[in-house]
Scaffold this active site. Structure first.
Site, PDB file in Angstrom:
ATOM      1  N   LYS A  33       1.978   8.024  -2.317  1.00 48.62           N
ATOM      2  CA  LYS A  33       1.256   7.229  -1.285  1.00 48.62           C
ATOM      3  C   LYS A  33      -0.088   7.956  -0.929  1.00 48.62           C
ATOM      4  O   LYS A  33      -0.667   7.752   0.055  1.00 48.62           O
ATOM      5  CB  LYS A  33       2.076   7.253  -0.050  1.00 48.62           C
ATOM      6  CG  LYS A  33       3.325   6.621   0.130  1.00 48.62           C
ATOM      7  CD  LYS A  33       3.552   5.522  -1.333  1.00 48.62           C
ATOM      8  CE  LYS A  33       2.997   4.176  -0.966  1.00 48.62           C
ATOM      9  NZ  LYS A  33       2.991   3.187  -2.284  1.00 48.62           N
ATOM     10  N   THR A  91      -1.874   4.462  -7.530  1.00 50.00           N
ATOM     11  CA  THR A  91      -2.338   3.366  -8.011  1.00 50.00           C
ATOM     12  C   THR A  91      -3.898   3.260  -8.476  1.00 50.00           C
ATOM     13  O   THR A  91      -4.125   2.902  -9.471  1.00 50.00           O
ATOM     14  CB  THR A  91      -1.834   2.190  -7.238  1.00 50.00           C
ATOM     15  OG1 THR A  91      -0.772   2.606  -6.554  1.00 50.00           O
ATOM     16  CG2 THR A  91      -1.843   0.989  -8.058  1.00 50.00           C
ATOM     17  N   TRP A  92      -4.332   3.675  -7.481  1.00 50.75           N
ATOM     18  CA  TRP A  92      -6.068   3.618  -7.571  1.00 50.75           C
ATOM     19  C   TRP A  92      -6.509   4.788  -8.618  1.00 50.75           C
ATOM     20  O   TRP A  92      -7.369   4.252  -9.435  1.00 50.75           O
ATOM     21  CB  TRP A  92      -6.741   4.072  -6.383  1.00 50.75           C
ATOM     22  CG  TRP A  92      -8.130   3.766  -6.272  1.00 50.75           C
ATOM     23  CD1 TRP A  92      -8.802   3.243  -6.966  1.00 50.75           C
ATOM     24  CD2 TRP A  92      -8.970   4.418  -5.173  1.00 50.75           C
ATOM     25  NE1 TRP A  92     -10.307   3.199  -6.537  1.00 50.75           N
ATOM     26  CE2 TRP A  92     -10.276   4.051  -5.459  1.00 50.75           C
ATOM     27  CE3 TRP A  92      -8.818   5.175  -3.902  1.00 50.75           C
ATOM     28  CZ2 TRP A  92     -11.450   4.551  -4.640  1.00 50.75           C
ATOM     29  CZ3 TRP A  92      -9.971   5.685  -3.278  1.00 50.75           C
ATOM     30  CH2 TRP A  92     -11.245   5.374  -3.514  1.00 50.75           C
ATOM     31  N   HIS A 117       5.008  13.237  -9.848  1.00 47.54           N
ATOM     32  CA  HIS A 117       4.611  13.512  -8.405  1.00 47.54           C
ATOM     33  C   HIS A 117       5.216  15.005  -8.358  1.00 47.54           C
ATOM     34  O   HIS A 117       5.422  15.476  -7.187  1.00 47.54           O
ATOM     35  CB  HIS A 117       5.475  12.821  -7.401  1.00 47.54           C
ATOM     36  CG  HIS A 117       4.965  11.457  -7.115  1.00 47.54           C
ATOM     37  ND1 HIS A 117       3.616  11.107  -6.790  1.00 47.54           N
ATOM     38  CD2 HIS A 117       5.549  10.080  -7.223  1.00 47.54           C
ATOM     39  CE1 HIS A 117       3.505   9.772  -6.863  1.00 47.54           C
ATOM     40  NE2 HIS A 117       4.725   9.198  -6.833  1.00 47.54           N
ATOM     41  N   TYR A 166      -8.186  11.551  -1.616  1.00 43.64           N
ATOM     42  CA  TYR A 166      -8.473  10.139  -1.440  1.00 43.64           C
ATOM     43  C   TYR A 166      -9.670   9.804  -0.568  1.00 43.64           C
ATOM     44  O   TYR A 166     -10.584   9.040  -1.224  1.00 43.64           O
ATOM     45  CB  TYR A 166      -7.155   9.597  -0.836  1.00 43.64           C
ATOM     46  CG  TYR A 166      -7.395   8.104  -0.588  1.00 43.64           C
ATOM     47  CD1 TYR A 166      -6.658   7.202  -1.317  1.00 43.64           C
ATOM     48  CD2 TYR A 166      -7.831   7.483   0.801  1.00 43.64           C
ATOM     49  CE1 TYR A 166      -6.839   5.802  -1.285  1.00 43.64           C
ATOM     50  CE2 TYR A 166      -7.529   6.169   1.027  1.00 43.64           C
ATOM     51  CZ  TYR A 166      -7.086   5.530   0.078  1.00 43.64           C
ATOM     52  OH  TYR A 166      -7.138   3.993   0.296  1.00 43.64           O
ATOM     53  N   GLY A 195      -5.395   0.223   2.005  1.00 41.72           N
ATOM     54  CA  GLY A 195      -6.467   1.012   1.140  1.00 41.72           C
ATOM     55  C   GLY A 195      -7.727   1.684   2.149  1.00 41.72           C
ATOM     56  O   GLY A 195      -8.799   1.509   1.520  1.00 41.72           O
TER      57      GLY A 195
HETATM   58  P1  A3P Z   1      -2.178   2.191   2.447  1.00 39.86           P
HETATM   59  O1  A3P Z   1      -0.886   2.280   2.627  1.00 39.86           O
HETATM   60  O2  A3P Z   1      -2.837   3.135   3.446  1.00 39.86           O
HETATM   61  O3  A3P Z   1      -2.906   0.908   2.214  1.00 39.86           O
HETATM   62  P2  A3P Z   1       0.072   5.094  -4.149  1.00 39.86           P
HETATM   63  O4  A3P Z   1      -0.722   4.394  -4.985  1.00 39.86           O
HETATM   64  O5  A3P Z   1       0.253   6.605  -4.205  1.00 39.86           O
HETATM   65  O6  A3P Z   1       1.507   4.585  -3.750  1.00 39.86           O
HETATM   66  O7  A3P Z   1      -0.580   4.917  -2.542  1.00 39.86           O
HETATM   67  C1  A3P Z   1      -0.756   3.602  -2.166  1.00 39.86           C
HETATM   68  C2  A3P Z   1      -1.898   3.604  -1.097  1.00 39.86           C
HETATM   69  O8  A3P Z   1      -3.168   3.418  -1.991  1.00 39.86           O
HETATM   70  C3  A3P Z   1      -1.718   2.314  -0.184  1.00 39.86           C
HETATM   71  O9  A3P Z   1      -2.479   2.937   0.965  1.00 39.86           O
HETATM   72  C4  A3P Z   1      -2.755   1.518  -0.796  1.00 39.86           C
HETATM   73  O10 A3P Z   1      -3.028   0.268   0.059  1.00 39.86           O
HETATM   74  C5  A3P Z   1      -3.895   2.350  -1.341  1.00 39.86           C
HETATM   75  N1  A3P Z   1      -4.660   1.686  -2.530  1.00 39.86           N
HETATM   76  C6  A3P Z   1      -4.011   1.202  -3.579  1.00 39.86           C
HETATM   77  N2  A3P Z   1      -4.926   0.705  -4.331  1.00 39.86           N
HETATM   78  C7  A3P Z   1      -6.151   1.248  -3.964  1.00 39.86           C
HETATM   79  C8  A3P Z   1      -7.427   0.933  -4.544  1.00 39.86           C
HETATM   80  N3  A3P Z   1      -7.686   0.482  -5.592  1.00 39.86           N
HETATM   81  N4  A3P Z   1      -8.380   1.816  -3.622  1.00 39.86           N
HETATM   82  C9  A3P Z   1      -8.235   2.319  -2.529  1.00 39.86           C
HETATM   83  N5  A3P Z   1      -6.730   2.270  -1.964  1.00 39.86           N
HETATM   84  C10 A3P Z   1      -5.866   1.979  -2.706  1.00 39.86           C
END
Ligand code: A3P
Length: 321
Positions: free
Chosen positions: A67, A71-72, A132, A220, A289
């Protein structure tokens, strides 16, 4: 399926009997294996990947705390590294039709999960992979090779809130959501997926200082605040820096726009699609995000408590959240 435990191998079931366990996040229990916490299905995947994965010098592995924006960063990495093969302006760019987790698969929770034997034939070089796993538990060949590790973490408060939402989302059909206080206590004790959080972060932080050509440490929040600078750092670390022409043509901005929360979260594949091997909906990876959403959930006591833990764990490291 993501949450099922009944398909474990006998060897893994036997091992679980010997491991410390605590009340779980995703499933009933979470176990401590090699010093970090994970659910049984993941532990089985970890063991398989530690035994079988053969790293190549050209591999690029994204390592993240869950988290933290995996994904980003997967999307940024994929678009960055493949920008010659798939120009950013291309209408049918893979990122527009596939979820980033389908483009850069996790080793232990995708490629080696459930006794699968991954077929790497379809991967082109450099292979883009993710995990991870804490540093000490990486497959030996990853540590011994010239494989590059891109590490990403995030402020522990936002990481926790993101995780809490994610598990409740996954458990919706259970109709009971985990009380935030209970999960918060676990997180502070270090009992969270792949936690303790601080050990995970500190181990990679130290490695990034000792071996700056092997491990790049990203946050992040830093990418949010200075996206161009951080993307350039990433490109340089991966030895595919942006040329002057690319900079002048706005390629960096284009990549950032393409991988933005706004763009990715609105794609058809990420609003209605599911991961190719799981029942997990792609939209689960896009929530808000933003930086600082923890303020909408933490009480003053929670904030003070976690501040104290963070101070204790990170003091002297040079790392600040
Ligand atoms: P939030 O739950 O705070 O919104 P992971 O990808 O490690 O599972 O983390 C998910 C987190 O990254 C989520 O945070 C999600 O909304 C955020 N996220 C996903 N895509 C993103 C992007 N393109 N830019 C910024 N944050 C992103």
């Amino acid at each position: 399926k993501y949450l099922q435990e009944d398909e474990l191998s006998d060897e893994c079931k036997k091992l679980l009997l010997t491991l410390p366990k605590e009340r779980g996040w995703f499933v009933s229990h979470i176990y401590n294996y090699q010093g970090f916490w994970a659910i049984p299905r993941v532990i089985q995947g970890v063991i398989a990947c530690q035994q079988q994965f053969q790293a190549q010098d050209s591999d690029i592995i994204l390592v993240t705390t869950p988290k933290s924006g995996t994904t980003w960063l997967k999307s940024l990495l994929f678009v960055l590294v493949n920008r010659m093969k798939y120009p950013v302006i291309e209408q049918n760019h893979p990122l527009l039709v596939k979820n980033p987790h389908d483009l850069i698969p996790f080793l232990e929770i995708r490629l080696y999960v459930d006794g699968l034997v991954p077929n790497f034939a379809s991967f082109t070089s450099p292979r883009l992979l993710s995990t991870h796993l804490p540093f000490a538990s990486l497959p030996k060949s990853v540590q011994d090779s010239k494989t590059k590790l891109v590490y990403l973490c995030r402020n522990p408060k936002d990481t926790f809130i993101s995780m809490w939402h994610f598990i409740n989302n996954l458990r919706l059909h259970h109709k009971d959501i985990h009380p935030i206080e209970e999960k918060f206590e676990s997180f502070c004790k270090g009992v969270s997926p792949y936690g303790p959080f601080w050990n995970h972060v500190l181990d990679y932080w130290k490695q990034s200082i000792e071996k700056p050509n092997k491990v790049l440490f990203l946050m992040y929040e830093e990418i949010k605040v200075q996206p161009k600078l951080q993307l350039k750092r990433l490109a340089e670390f991966l030895e595919c820096p942006f040329s002057i022409e690319e900079e002048n043509c706005g390629v960096i901005d284009e990549i950032l726009r393409m991988c933005s929360f706004e763009n990715l979260s609105n794609l058809e594949v990420n609003t209605n699609g599911k991961l190719s091997t799981e029942e997990l909906e792609n939209k689960a990876f896009f929530r808000k995000g933003e930086i600082g959403d923890w303020k909408n959930y933490f009480t003053t006591e929670m904030s003070e408590k976690l501040n104290y833990v963070i101070e204790q764990k990170f003091q002297g490291s040079g790392l600040r959240f």
